[in-house]
Design an enzyme around this catalytic site. Sequence first.
Site, PDB file in Angstrom:
ATOM      1  N   THR A  96       0.925  -1.320   0.001  1.00 61.74           N
ATOM      2  CA  THR A  96      -0.001  -0.076  -0.149  1.00 61.74           C
ATOM      3  C   THR A  96       0.939   1.195   0.003  1.00 61.74           C
ATOM      4  O   THR A  96       1.839   1.373   0.533  1.00 61.74           O
ATOM      5  CB  THR A  96      -0.734  -0.042   1.315  1.00 61.74           C
ATOM      6  OG1 THR A  96      -0.139  -0.399   2.243  1.00 61.74           O
ATOM      7  CG2 THR A  96      -2.020  -0.755   1.005  1.00 61.74           C
ATOM      8  N   HIS A  97       0.378   2.244  -0.751  1.00 60.96           N
ATOM      9  CA  HIS A  97       1.105   3.683  -0.671  1.00 60.96           C
ATOM     10  C   HIS A  97      -0.083   4.492  -0.313  1.00 60.96           C
ATOM     11  O   HIS A  97      -0.650   5.046  -1.249  1.00 60.96           O
ATOM     12  CB  HIS A  97       1.519   3.837  -2.015  1.00 60.96           C
ATOM     13  CG  HIS A  97       2.711   2.818  -2.399  1.00 60.96           C
ATOM     14  ND1 HIS A  97       3.916   2.844  -1.876  1.00 60.96           N
ATOM     15  CD2 HIS A  97       2.592   1.625  -3.211  1.00 60.96           C
ATOM     16  CE1 HIS A  97       4.676   1.964  -2.568  1.00 60.96           C
ATOM     17  NE2 HIS A  97       3.843   1.146  -3.075  1.00 60.96           N
ATOM     18  N   ASN A  98      -0.258   4.827   0.941  1.00 66.65           N
ATOM     19  CA  ASN A  98      -1.145   5.560   1.165  1.00 66.65           C
ATOM     20  C   ASN A  98      -0.864   7.194   0.777  1.00 66.65           C
ATOM     21  O   ASN A  98       0.197   7.695   0.912  1.00 66.65           O
ATOM     22  CB  ASN A  98      -1.380   5.716   2.721  1.00 66.65           C
ATOM     23  CG  ASN A  98      -1.753   4.251   3.243  1.00 66.65           C
ATOM     24  OD1 ASN A  98      -2.383   3.561   2.679  1.00 66.65           O
ATOM     25  ND2 ASN A  98      -1.328   3.915   4.569  1.00 66.65           N
TER      26      ASN A  98
END
Length: 192
Positions: A118-120
């Site tokens: 994930t890359h918030n």
Amino acid sequence: MTNGQPIRNMPLPSGTPSWGSSWKKAVKDNYGHAMTIGSHGSNMSYRDCYLSLDPTYKDKHGLPLLCMTFNWKENDIRMTQFMKKQIESVVDVMKPDHVDYHFKNYGAEYDVRPYQTTHNVGGAIMGIDPKTSALNKYLQSWDVHNVFVMGASAFPQNIQYNPTGLVGALTYWSAKAIREKYLPNPGPLVHA
């Protein structure tokens, strides 16, 4: 694969002991014979997914902590289930000795504990209208002209791919505007 790092990345079949001679044998037998196949999906913007100041939790200075309100939407799970079918068809052709699948199923809840690439993003969104965004195209705050915000917080949604390259490009774009436009004449670089 992460270039064959034997300790950091050593996928072993389920049931392999986590230490000892049996673990060493499994590493020897599987090293260079294991791989991963992954998929990435975009995560769109939703009004009920947002950042806010937490009403309860505070930092050591008494300031509220950032609170992220987010969960997977049906479309997110539908995308991953679609990709699961595509990946399974590739794996079937490869005829591996062992396969472990890790895909989100319907009803899955967002959880930061397992690594999931994930890359918030989001929180200080870039846009063309100060009513619907926090930053202009130069990553300059609409409200306070001497505040520039670099990073993936400028994105309204996750674009499916690691955002590092785009973050770097936007940072260079902003730095150039600061040097060439803002410093000689401080003030808003875009007028609403």
